[in-house]
Every structure is written in C-alpha cells, then in structure tokens.
Design a protein around this motif. Structure first.
Motif, PDB file in Angstrom:
ATOM      1  N   GLU A  31       0.796  -1.234   0.000  1.00 51.26           N
ATOM      2  CA  GLU A  31       0.000   0.000   0.000  1.00 51.26           C
ATOM      3  C   GLU A  31       0.826   1.280   0.000  1.00 51.26           C
ATOM      4  OE1 GLU A  31      -2.689  -0.374   3.287  1.00 51.26           O
ATOM      5  OE2 GLU A  31      -1.133  -0.051   4.785  1.00 51.26           O
ATOM      6  N   LEU A  32       2.098   1.208   0.447  1.00 46.29           N
ATOM      7  CA  LEU A  32       2.914   2.431   0.505  1.00 46.29           C
ATOM      8  C   LEU A  32       4.127   2.300  -0.397  1.00 46.29           C
ATOM      9  CD1 LEU A  32       2.991   2.790   4.412  1.00 46.29           C
ATOM     10  CD2 LEU A  32       1.494   4.011   2.820  1.00 46.29           C
ATOM     11  N   ARG A  33       4.301   3.250  -1.292  1.00 46.08           N
ATOM     12  CA  ARG A  33       5.499   3.205  -2.136  1.00 46.08           C
ATOM     13  C   ARG A  33       6.665   3.808  -1.361  1.00 46.08           C
ATOM     14  NH1 ARG A  33       6.167   3.046  -7.564  1.00 46.08           N
ATOM     15  NH2 ARG A  33       4.062   3.667  -8.074  1.00 46.08           N
ATOM     16  N   PRO A  34       7.765   3.054  -1.177  1.00 41.56           N
ATOM     17  CA  PRO A  34       8.888   3.633  -0.450  1.00 41.56           C
ATOM     18  C   PRO A  34       9.506   4.780  -1.241  1.00 41.56           C
ATOM     19  CG  PRO A  34       9.471   1.486  -1.366  1.00 41.56           C
ATOM     20  CD  PRO A  34       8.014   1.693  -1.652  1.00 41.56           C
ATOM     21  N   GLY A  35       9.908   5.830  -0.551  1.00 42.73           N
ATOM     22  CA  GLY A  35      10.508   6.981  -1.221  1.00 42.73           C
ATOM     23  C   GLY A  35      11.816   6.596  -1.897  1.00 42.73           C
ATOM     24  N   ALA A  36      12.133   7.295  -3.008  1.00 40.40           N
ATOM     25  CA  ALA A  36      13.381   7.004  -3.734  1.00 40.40           C
ATOM     26  C   ALA A  36      14.576   7.328  -2.836  1.00 40.40           C
ATOM     27  CB  ALA A  36      13.426   7.835  -5.000  1.00 40.40           C
ATOM     28  N   PHE A  37      15.692   6.671  -3.111  1.00 41.05           N
ATOM     29  CA  PHE A  37      16.897   6.866  -2.300  1.00 41.05           C
ATOM     30  C   PHE A  37      17.797   7.931  -2.917  1.00 41.05           C
ATOM     31  CE2 PHE A  37      21.421   5.854  -1.750  1.00 41.05           C
ATOM     32  CZ  PHE A  37      21.513   6.037  -0.376  1.00 41.05           C
ATOM     33  N   SER A  38      18.381   8.729  -2.055  1.00 38.87           N
ATOM     34  CA  SER A  38      19.442   9.638  -2.492  1.00 38.87           C
ATOM     35  C   SER A  38      20.551   9.562  -1.451  1.00 38.87           C
ATOM     36  CB  SER A  38      18.893  11.064  -2.601  1.00 38.87           C
ATOM     37  OG  SER A  38      19.921  11.977  -2.297  1.00 38.87           O
ATOM     38  N   PRO A  39      21.832   9.473  -1.898  1.00 38.47           N
ATOM     39  CA  PRO A  39      22.925   9.296  -0.929  1.00 38.47           C
ATOM     40  C   PRO A  39      23.081  10.473   0.029  1.00 38.47           C
ATOM     41  CG  PRO A  39      23.756   9.462  -3.197  1.00 38.47           C
ATOM     42  CD  PRO A  39      22.268   9.449  -3.282  1.00 38.47           C
ATOM     43  N   VAL A  40      22.469  11.612  -0.290  1.00 35.26           N
ATOM     44  CA  VAL A  40      22.616  12.748   0.630  1.00 35.26           C
ATOM     45  C   VAL A  40      21.473  12.817   1.654  1.00 35.26           C
ATOM     46  CG1 VAL A  40      24.016  14.170  -0.918  1.00 35.26           C
ATOM     47  CG2 VAL A  40      21.520  14.350  -1.015  1.00 35.26           C
ATOM     48  N   GLN A  41      20.524  11.909   1.527  1.00 35.66           N
ATOM     49  CA  GLN A  41      19.432  11.895   2.509  1.00 35.66           C
ATOM     50  C   GLN A  41      19.962  11.511   3.881  1.00 35.66           C
ATOM     51  OE1 GLN A  41      17.113   8.733   0.884  1.00 35.66           O
ATOM     52  NE2 GLN A  41      15.756  10.094  -0.231  1.00 35.66           N
ATOM     53  N   PRO A  42      19.346  12.052   4.947  1.00 35.66           N
ATOM     54  CA  PRO A  42      19.695  11.530   6.269  1.00 35.66           C
ATOM     55  C   PRO A  42      19.243  10.070   6.388  1.00 35.66           C
ATOM     56  CG  PRO A  42      17.939  13.180   6.417  1.00 35.66           C
ATOM     57  CD  PRO A  42      18.367  13.134   4.978  1.00 35.66           C
ATOM     58  N   HIS A  43      19.888   9.316   7.273  1.00 37.53           N
ATOM     59  CA  HIS A  43      19.502   7.911   7.444  1.00 37.53           C
ATOM     60  C   HIS A  43      18.084   7.811   8.012  1.00 37.53           C
ATOM     61  CE1 HIS A  43      23.887   7.610   7.286  1.00 37.53           C
ATOM     62  NE2 HIS A  43      23.723   6.335   6.964  1.00 37.53           N
ATOM     63  N   ASP A  44      17.357   6.784   7.559  1.00 39.57           N
ATOM     64  CA  ASP A  44      16.017   6.530   8.107  1.00 39.57           C
ATOM     65  C   ASP A  44      16.130   6.063   9.549  1.00 39.57           C
ATOM     66  OD1 ASP A  44      15.075   7.000   5.606  1.00 39.57           O
ATOM     67  OD2 ASP A  44      14.487   4.927   5.171  1.00 39.57           O
ATOM     68  N   LEU A  45      15.027   6.253  10.263  1.00 42.97           N
ATOM     69  CA  LEU A  45      14.969   5.794  11.658  1.00 42.97           C
ATOM     70  C   LEU A  45      14.949   4.261  11.732  1.00 42.97           C
ATOM     71  CD1 LEU A  45      14.642   7.149  14.448  1.00 42.97           C
ATOM     72  CD2 LEU A  45      12.184   6.835  14.196  1.00 42.97           C
ATOM     73  N   ARG A  46      14.213   3.646  10.803  1.00 42.60           N
ATOM     74  CA  ARG A  46      14.048   2.192  10.860  1.00 42.60           C
ATOM     75  C   ARG A  46      15.206   1.506  10.156  1.00 42.60           C
ATOM     76  NH1 ARG A  46       9.331  -0.070  12.537  1.00 42.60           N
ATOM     77  NH2 ARG A  46      10.804  -1.768  12.834  1.00 42.60           N
ATOM     78  N   VAL A  47      16.036   0.838  10.945  1.00 42.39           N
ATOM     79  CA  VAL A  47      17.166   0.094  10.388  1.00 42.39           C
ATOM     80  C   VAL A  47      17.137  -1.321  10.957  1.00 42.39           C
ATOM     81  CG1 VAL A  47      18.576   2.202  10.261  1.00 42.39           C
ATOM     82  CG2 VAL A  47      18.841   0.684  12.217  1.00 42.39           C
ATOM     83  N   SER A  48      17.826  -2.242  10.306  1.00 47.94           N
ATOM     84  CA  SER A  48      17.892  -3.617  10.815  1.00 47.94           C
ATOM     85  C   SER A  48      19.315  -4.123  10.757  1.00 47.94           C
ATOM     86  CB  SER A  48      17.032  -4.557   9.961  1.00 47.94           C
ATOM     87  OG  SER A  48      15.677  -4.211  10.052  1.00 47.94           O
ATOM     88  N   ALA A  49      19.649  -4.947  11.742  1.00 43.90           N
ATOM     89  CA  ALA A  49      20.928  -5.661  11.712  1.00 43.90           C
ATOM     90  C   ALA A  49      20.664  -6.943  10.936  1.00 43.90           C
ATOM     91  CB  ALA A  49      21.374  -5.978  13.131  1.00 43.90           C
ATOM     92  N   LEU A  50      21.133  -6.988   9.696  1.00 44.76           N
ATOM     93  CA  LEU A  50      20.885  -8.181   8.874  1.00 44.76           C
ATOM     94  C   LEU A  50      21.948  -9.229   9.150  1.00 44.76           C
ATOM     95  CD1 LEU A  50      19.894  -6.762   5.359  1.00 44.76           C
ATOM     96  CD2 LEU A  50      18.398  -7.478   7.230  1.00 44.76           C
ATOM     97  N   SER A  51      21.507 -10.443   9.382  1.00 45.36           N
ATOM     98  CA  SER A  51      22.442 -11.542   9.626  1.00 45.36           C
ATOM     99  C   SER A  51      23.091 -11.974   8.310  1.00 45.36           C
ATOM    100  CB  SER A  51      21.690 -12.738  10.230  1.00 45.36           C
ATOM    101  OG  SER A  51      20.829 -13.272   9.249  1.00 45.36           O
TER     102      SER A  51
END
Ligand code: FAD
Length: 405
Positions: free
Chosen positions: A35-55
């Motif tokens: 239902e939600l399109r994720p916003g496009a990425f730009s390397p100058v964007q601040p980091h998102d709040l939601r991050v994951s430690a991927l194994s």
C-alpha cells in the motif's frame, strides 16, 4: 474485472518482497500488493529511523535472489565486532574468530525494500501493485479474492499474509495469535557522532533495560534505548538539547560525543505468535506470523528465513504436481519454521527476563556467564554462528543454493 493468480502476497515490506523475488522466474504467476510506495533513495538523505541488523543468512538470501546488489549500491554498514556487557561481566565477539569478513550489516529497512522492488521488475511472472490499498479480502479454502481499491479483483489459490504484526489478512482468515506486551518500549534515535564510521555494534544491559549502538555509514549511528513505556514517553517528548543531555548521562562513555540528533521515534514492544502459520489456501510470513523482542535484532532475519522456506516448499510441491494451497503442502512450511521461530522468541524472552532482573543471584550468574563466554572459544563460535543465522535448519536460499531451474 477479475485477474487470476497462483499466489497473491499482501504486504511488500522486506519479507513479502523477498518471498516474491524468491518466486521470480518460477512457473507461478504472482501478485504482490503494497500500500505504501517507499521513497526514492538519495545518498545525501539523512539515514532513516528504521534500520535492521541483517544476519549473514539474510544477506545470503538477498544475494541468492539477486537483490543484494541494490543494497550495496545504496548504503549499508558492516559490523565486525559485537560487544555485550553489564556492570561487571563483558564479552566481545569478533568476525575474525570465525574467519568471516563481517558478523552482519546494518541497513535501513527502506533500502532493503527498494533493492527488492527493483529486482522484482526483472521477473515477468510477478505483478507488483504499488501503491495500492486492499479494499476487502474474501478468504475461502479453495480460492480467495482480494479487492483492490483502484484496480481489478485478484482471485488466487494461495493468499500470503506478509502485512506485518497487525495483519488484516490473518484476521480475515480467522487465524488466532498468542500475544503479550513487554513492559518496555524502545526509543530509537539516529545520531551523528564525533567518531567516524564504526565497525562495532554494542549492547549494555542496565537494570531499567538495554541500551544499544548500531553503526551506520559515515559518522552516524542508530541508538536504541529500552525503558518503561512512561520513561520512553517522557524522553521522547524532551527538546533536542534535553534529550542529548539525558543520553550523555545514561549511555556509556564509549558512545563518544553526539554532534547531532537527526531523528527519533518510539515503539511499543510485543511478543506475538500465530497459533498456526497456515490454513488451506493461506500462509503467514514475517511479522504477520511472529513478533519478537528486538534486543538481539532478529525479527526480520527470521522473517526472511520464513520467505525462503515457503518459496522452497512451494517450488518443490509444484515440481511434484501437488496443490500449493493444500494444508499438506503448507504444513511442510510450518514445520520448517514455527518451532525454529519459537526457540528464537523464547531465547529473547529469557534475555529480557534474566537481564531485566535485579535479583542478586541472577546478577552474579549473568556476570559470570558473560565472563565465561569471554574464555570459551567453542561456546563463542556457537553464539556467533547463531547470531549470524548460520545455525539450525536453514532453507536452501540461505545456504546460497538456487531453488528454481
Ligand atoms: C525498534 C525495533 C528495532 C528492530 N530492529 C531489528 C533488527 O535490528 N533486526 C531485525 O531482524 N529485526 C528488527 N526489528 C524487527 C523488524 O523491523 C520486523 O521484524 C520487520 O520489519 C518485519 O517485516 P515484515 O515485512 O514482516 O513486516 P512489515 O515491515 O511490517 O511490512 C509489512 C508491509 O505490509 C504493508 N501492508 C500492510 N497492510 C497492507 C495492506 N492491507 N495492503 C497492502 N500492503 C499492506 C505495509 O505497508 C508494509 O510495507 C526491529 C523492530 C523494532 C520495533
């Protein structure tokens, strides 16, 4: 208008999109609805709040289905060391102890999702409906239908709920859960630190809850502060200056100076497990099936293993000309994942209880345990391999093996 699909996956978050990519170029025709399109990425964007430690197992799945490149070309931060400590006990795990380049990677959730959605466009057998809201779900044992708010009705033999912890699809199919709120909330902060990019993730246990540091690319980090819902509510409402002061006071000195507070958000924590992962014509994956305490960062990791296991079971069933919506086939998936996930949830509960307890004997025992972990090479290797997702009954995609062709 009605369109027929073998599978309709509802929820194109990290888990649903991984399942869709895992079925790319298979004989199934698949619809993925997000239902939600994720916003496009730009390397100058601040980091998102939601991050994951991927194994490492999660990275292997993403590599095998061809989505890891999309993460690498955007942004991520490897961690090679993992330090855990309490008042007196302490241990630090290092990737070179097990001859690995990294113990895992911290990645923004949106970047994983974007990499997967990019990869989906390579597969002619998958239709992506995004952004698209579902107007109604009619679950039936033989054939279910999903009404899109703006689009056709999708009819399918197999419905997949990948729509997160509050799954409406699970509810529409009348599938129950056991659940309990933890007496802890998590305050997540994105910060800029005086140190450059770090290769360590650390967690300190305190009587009021753990405090964690996850490195991000550049001089950035994600901090997680666990405490009572009231205290987290109070902290979240502070001004930037007051919150920074509270952080410096409460967090250990190794955090160093925080030069900027970039974002903050808080999350209630709940343990939730579906009583069954499947019924005829429907299966649950990811948070729709289970929610666990994030203190060891395993939620999406076990979700990606669900996706990899389910794809493997469905492809094998199709090769045997079995009905993919039958409970016989879907139970195979449930057998692969439910007990494994339960073990992980129970381990997280044990951590939560043991480290949150101020009883003197328990304190001594865990400090002793952490001290002991520092000196037992075999036990250390086992702990590290578990954290990297390399132990247990791994689906083939997590071992780097293709399941199609
Ligand atoms: C504070 C915190 C820290 C965490 N840290 C980690 C970590 O370090 N490592 C880790 O492994 N896990 C971590 N987790 C857990 C992890 O975030 C979740 O397990 C993971 O996001 C679950 O992914 P999912 O795709 O199953 O569900 P979700 O991420 O919830 O995605 C569900 C998707 O479905 C979509 N959707 C919902 N309803 C509909 C509908 N009706 N129609 C169409 N689309 C719909 C949503 O828009 C969403 O994109 C953490 C969790 C928290 C709260």
């Amino acid at each position: 208008m009605t369109k027929d699909y073998d599978l309709v996956i509802i929820g194109g978050g990290m888990v649903g999109a991984t399942l869709a990519c895992s079925l790319g170029n298979s004989d199934f025709n698949v619809a993925l609805i997000e239902e939600l399109r994720p916003g496009a990425f730009s390397p100058v964007q601040p980091h998102d709040l939601r991050v994951s430690a991927l194994s490492i197992a999660s990275c292997t799945i993403l590599k095998t289905i061809g989505a890891w490149k999309g993460v690498l070309t955007r942004r991520l931060c490897p961690f090679r060391r993992m330090r855990v400590w309490e008042a007196r006990g302490e241990t630090e795990f290092r990737s070179e102890e097990i001859n690995e380049a990294a113990l895992g990677y911290i990645v923004e959730n949106r970047i994983v999702q974007l990499a997967l959605l990019d990869r989906l466009s390579d597969f002619p057998n998958i239709d992506l409906f995004c952004p698209q809201k579902t107007g109604g779900i009619d679950y039936a044992r033989e054939r279910s239908s999903v009404r899109l708010e703006q689009g056709p009705v999708l009819s399918t033999r197999l419905l997949i709920a990948a729509d997160g912890g509050q799954s409406k699809i699970r509810q529409a199919a009348g599938m129950g859960v056991s659940s309990r709120d933890y007496e802890q909330h998590a305050l997540v902060l994105t910060v800029e630190t005086a140190y450059g990019q770090q290769d360590i993730t650390w967690q300190r246990f305190t009587p009021t809850g753990p405090q964690a540091f996850l490195p991000l690319s550049g001089p950035h980090a994600s901090l997680v502060w666990y405490n009572t819902p009231e205290e987290i509510g109070r902290l979240r409402a502070l001004s930037d200056a007051a919150l920074l002061e509270a952080l410096v006071k409460a967090f250990p000195g190794c955090l160093g100076e925080i030069t900027r507070l970039i974002a903050r958000g808080s999350f209630p924590l709940r343990r939730q497990h579906a009583l069954a992962y499947a019924k005829p014509g429907i299966a649950l994956v990811g948070d729709a099936a289970h929610m666990i305490h994030p203190l060891a960062g395993q939620g999406v990791n076990i979700g990606l293993l669900d996706a990899a296991a389910l794809a493997q079971v469905l492809i094998a069933a199709d090769n045997r000309r079995q009905d993919i919506g039958s409970i016989k086939v879907l139970r195979e998936y449930e057998r692969m994942r439910r007990t494994e996930n339960l073990v992980m949830m129970t381990a997280m509960d044990a951590f939560y209880r043991v480290f949150g307890n101020t009883h003197g004997a328990l304190k001594l025992a865990r400090n002793f345990g952490l001290g002991l972990a520092e000196h037992l090479p075999l036990a250390r290797k086992i702990v590290m391999r578990h954290a990297m997702g390399l132990e247990g009954n791994l689906p083939r995609l997590a071992r780097g093996e293709a399941i199609i062709g």
